[in-house]
Design an enzyme around this catalytic site. Sequence first.
Site, mmCIF file in Angstrom:
data_model
loop_
_atom_site.group_PDB
_atom_site.id
_atom_site.type_symbol
_atom_site.label_atom_id
_atom_site.label_comp_id
_atom_site.label_asym_id
_atom_site.label_seq_id
_atom_site.Cartn_x
_atom_site.Cartn_y
_atom_site.Cartn_z
ATOM 1 N N ALA A 26 16.068 39.353 49.776
ATOM 2 C CA ALA A 26 16.091 40.231 50.951
ATOM 3 C C ALA A 26 15.430 39.610 52.185
ATOM 4 C CB ALA A 26 15.423 41.556 50.611
ATOM 5 N N ARG A 28 15.740 36.585 53.439
ATOM 6 C CA ARG A 28 16.338 35.373 54.006
ATOM 7 C C ARG A 28 16.641 35.546 55.508
ATOM 8 N NH1 ARG A 28 20.926 38.072 52.680
ATOM 9 N NH2 ARG A 28 22.884 37.410 53.630
ATOM 10 N N CYS A 49 39.302 60.983 77.566
ATOM 11 C CA CYS A 49 39.219 61.079 76.107
ATOM 12 C C CYS A 49 40.340 61.962 75.557
ATOM 13 C CB CYS A 49 37.860 61.658 75.711
ATOM 14 S SG CYS A 49 37.761 62.089 73.963
ATOM 15 N N CYS A 52 38.823 65.327 73.922
ATOM 16 C CA CYS A 52 38.119 66.353 74.692
ATOM 17 C C CYS A 52 39.035 67.549 74.962
ATOM 18 C CB CYS A 52 37.630 65.783 76.021
ATOM 19 S SG CYS A 52 36.017 64.978 75.916
ATOM 20 N N ASP A 75 48.824 62.254 65.690
ATOM 21 C CA ASP A 75 50.069 61.859 66.371
ATOM 22 C C ASP A 75 50.626 60.543 65.831
ATOM 23 O OD1 ASP A 75 50.034 64.091 68.264
ATOM 24 O OD2 ASP A 75 48.313 63.081 69.166
ATOM 25 N N HIS A 113 31.711 65.806 74.229
ATOM 26 C CA HIS A 113 32.027 64.393 74.054
ATOM 27 C C HIS A 113 30.776 63.554 73.756
ATOM 28 C CE1 HIS A 113 34.542 60.816 74.740
ATOM 29 N NE2 HIS A 113 33.504 60.299 75.366
ATOM 30 N N ASN A 151 34.820 58.491 60.094
ATOM 31 C CA ASN A 151 34.569 57.096 60.400
ATOM 32 C C ASN A 151 33.774 57.090 61.674
ATOM 33 O OD1 ASN A 151 35.364 54.891 59.022
ATOM 34 N ND2 ASN A 151 37.284 54.598 60.134
ATOM 35 N N SER A 159 37.172 53.788 67.443
ATOM 36 C CA SER A 159 37.198 53.428 68.851
ATOM 37 C C SER A 159 36.698 54.558 69.750
ATOM 38 C CB SER A 159 38.626 53.045 69.248
ATOM 39 O OG SER A 159 39.508 54.035 68.770
ATOM 40 N N HIS A 162 33.904 60.357 70.637
ATOM 41 C CA HIS A 162 33.949 61.828 70.554
ATOM 42 C C HIS A 162 33.764 62.231 69.076
ATOM 43 C CE1 HIS A 162 35.322 65.705 72.418
ATOM 44 N NE2 HIS A 162 35.224 66.003 71.124
ATOM 45 N N HIS A 164 34.301 63.304 65.685
ATOM 46 C CA HIS A 164 35.518 63.737 64.995
ATOM 47 C C HIS A 164 35.629 63.078 63.631
ATOM 48 C CE1 HIS A 164 36.812 59.798 66.427
ATOM 49 N NE2 HIS A 164 37.814 59.846 65.547
ATOM 50 N N GLN A 166 38.639 62.872 60.037
ATOM 51 C CA GLN A 166 40.060 62.932 59.714
ATOM 52 C C GLN A 166 40.258 63.585 58.357
ATOM 53 O OE1 GLN A 166 42.598 59.549 60.369
ATOM 54 N NE2 GLN A 166 41.009 58.443 61.477
ATOM 55 N N LYS A 309 26.012 44.349 57.134
ATOM 56 C CA LYS A 309 26.425 43.675 55.908
ATOM 57 C C LYS A 309 27.931 43.440 55.938
ATOM 58 C CE LYS A 309 26.616 44.235 50.916
ATOM 59 N NZ LYS A 309 26.233 42.820 50.687
ATOM 60 N N GLN A 321 27.597 42.805 45.931
ATOM 61 C CA GLN A 321 26.252 42.271 45.752
ATOM 62 C C GLN A 321 25.368 42.867 46.837
ATOM 63 O OE1 GLN A 321 24.713 39.853 47.960
ATOM 64 N NE2 GLN A 321 22.897 39.650 46.680
HETATM 65 P P1 H2U Z 1 39.578 57.202 64.489
HETATM 66 O O1 H2U Z 1 39.027 56.782 65.812
HETATM 67 O O2 H2U Z 1 38.548 57.760 63.536
HETATM 68 O O3 H2U Z 1 40.418 56.138 63.888
HETATM 69 O O4 H2U Z 1 40.517 58.480 64.704
HETATM 70 C C1 H2U Z 1 41.297 58.699 65.809
HETATM 71 C C2 H2U Z 1 42.639 59.172 65.314
HETATM 72 O O5 H2U Z 1 43.249 59.896 66.360
HETATM 73 C C3 H2U Z 1 43.550 58.030 64.944
HETATM 74 O O6 H2U Z 1 43.918 58.164 63.591
HETATM 75 C C4 H2U Z 1 44.630 59.629 66.362
HETATM 76 C C5 H2U Z 1 44.745 58.209 65.872
HETATM 77 O O7 H2U Z 1 45.953 58.049 65.167
HETATM 78 N N1 H2U Z 1 45.172 59.879 67.695
HETATM 79 C C6 H2U Z 1 46.053 60.915 67.889
HETATM 80 O O8 H2U Z 1 46.438 61.590 66.928
HETATM 81 N N2 H2U Z 1 46.512 61.191 69.155
HETATM 82 C C7 H2U Z 1 46.183 60.474 70.260
HETATM 83 O O9 H2U Z 1 46.594 60.807 71.357
HETATM 84 C C8 H2U Z 1 45.324 59.276 70.127
HETATM 85 C C9 H2U Z 1 44.732 59.016 68.763
HETATM 86 ZN ZN ZN Z 2 35.898 63.471 74.253
#
Ligand code: H2U
Ligand code: ZN
Length: 347
Positions: A26, A28, A49, A52, A75, A113, A151, A159, A162, A164, A166, A309, A321
């Site tokens: 640990a 290193r 966004c 939003c 979408d 947001h 995620n 990316s 906001h 959220h 899934q 990691k 590991q």
């Molecule tokens: P992640 O950032 O956790 O990957 O989730 C964003 C999701 O939102 C992603 O799966 C969806 C993307 O497909 N999305 C829409 O459904 N509509 C949009 O206008 C942009 C992103």
């Molecule tokens: Zn937002």
Amino acid sequence: MNYEQQPHRRRNLLTGEWVICSPHRAARPWQGQLEDTARSKRPQHDPACYLCAGNARSGGKRNPDYQDTFVFENDFRALLDDEGHDEGDEKHPLLCSKLIRGTCRVVCFSPRHDLTLAQMSEAEISKVVQTWIDQTSELGQKYCWVQVFENKGAAMGCSNPHPHGQIWAMDDVPTVPNLEDENQFDYYRRNGSVLLSDYLETELKVEERLVCLNDDWAVLVPYWAVWPFETILLPRFKASRLTDLSFARVDSLSNILRNLLRRYDGLFNVDFPYSMGWHGAPFDGTAGEHWQVHAHFYPPLLRSASVRKFMVGFEMLGESQRDITPELAAERLRGVELEAASGKDCI
Ligand code: H2U
Ligand code: ZN
């Protein structure tokens, strides 16, 4: 054997996989990639966004002026529920495939947001938990597997900041929960008791991997954790699925979630990135007696806010590991100071 000094392997009871633990390693030095840790100040509403309230998404749909949680069909779905594409499922002994039908949804946790789940109140988190339950209940009528997950953070490939998560639902049980189903079933058949209940009982006795606890729930760094600060959230009562939770248990769940997430943020003083998600009995028409519903948290950070990691090399080719022991990781998480209001009911 001295587990604190000597390399050893530990077995994941849920999947049957092994992980190598190398505690002596640990300390290193690190000269590799540093993650960007600047905590950006975000507006409460970002006109650019797509999550939003009131904003347009790709494909021309517009979000309503939602007040707490908001769920929409992704979408860009990875799974489709079109009928009638059964043709062409060619059988070949060496080229195995099968069709799946399913759907993917996005769950906005809040119209704000600038927040994360960790920064929301218990009442607000309860609304998110209830949304997870309602969605699981609805989709579980049509699909045998409903995967609720979040995620979080750029380090996990997310990316949009906001808050959220899934939900993916499909008519087949995917690889990981399928292994968990097999191992829990096997244990139940051989012992007549529930694997994760027995495991939790053991952990509550030894205490060394415990992170936080309230009357209904416990969080611990599992004995077989792969990610440095990986945790598992387990109920202290029998529940096979999210849909088995009563209203009281929704509130105690939001209490412990808030506690855990604040510990994560406090560990390196950063919006802690992770992938988390729920596993429960598949919707196969049974009560799922051998199952305990649980959530896994897989955060990538290792020794500081900027060192993550990587699962590469031996881990891709051999097995996972880790360096810091699960016991030390739990001690670090237990030691995070929370302001009084967020620690209610939890150790
Ligand atoms: P992640 O950032 O956790 O990957 O989730 C964003 C999701 O939102 C992603 O799966 C969806 C993307 O497909 N999305 C829409 O459904 N509509 C949009 O206008 C942009 C992103
Ligand atoms: Zn937002």
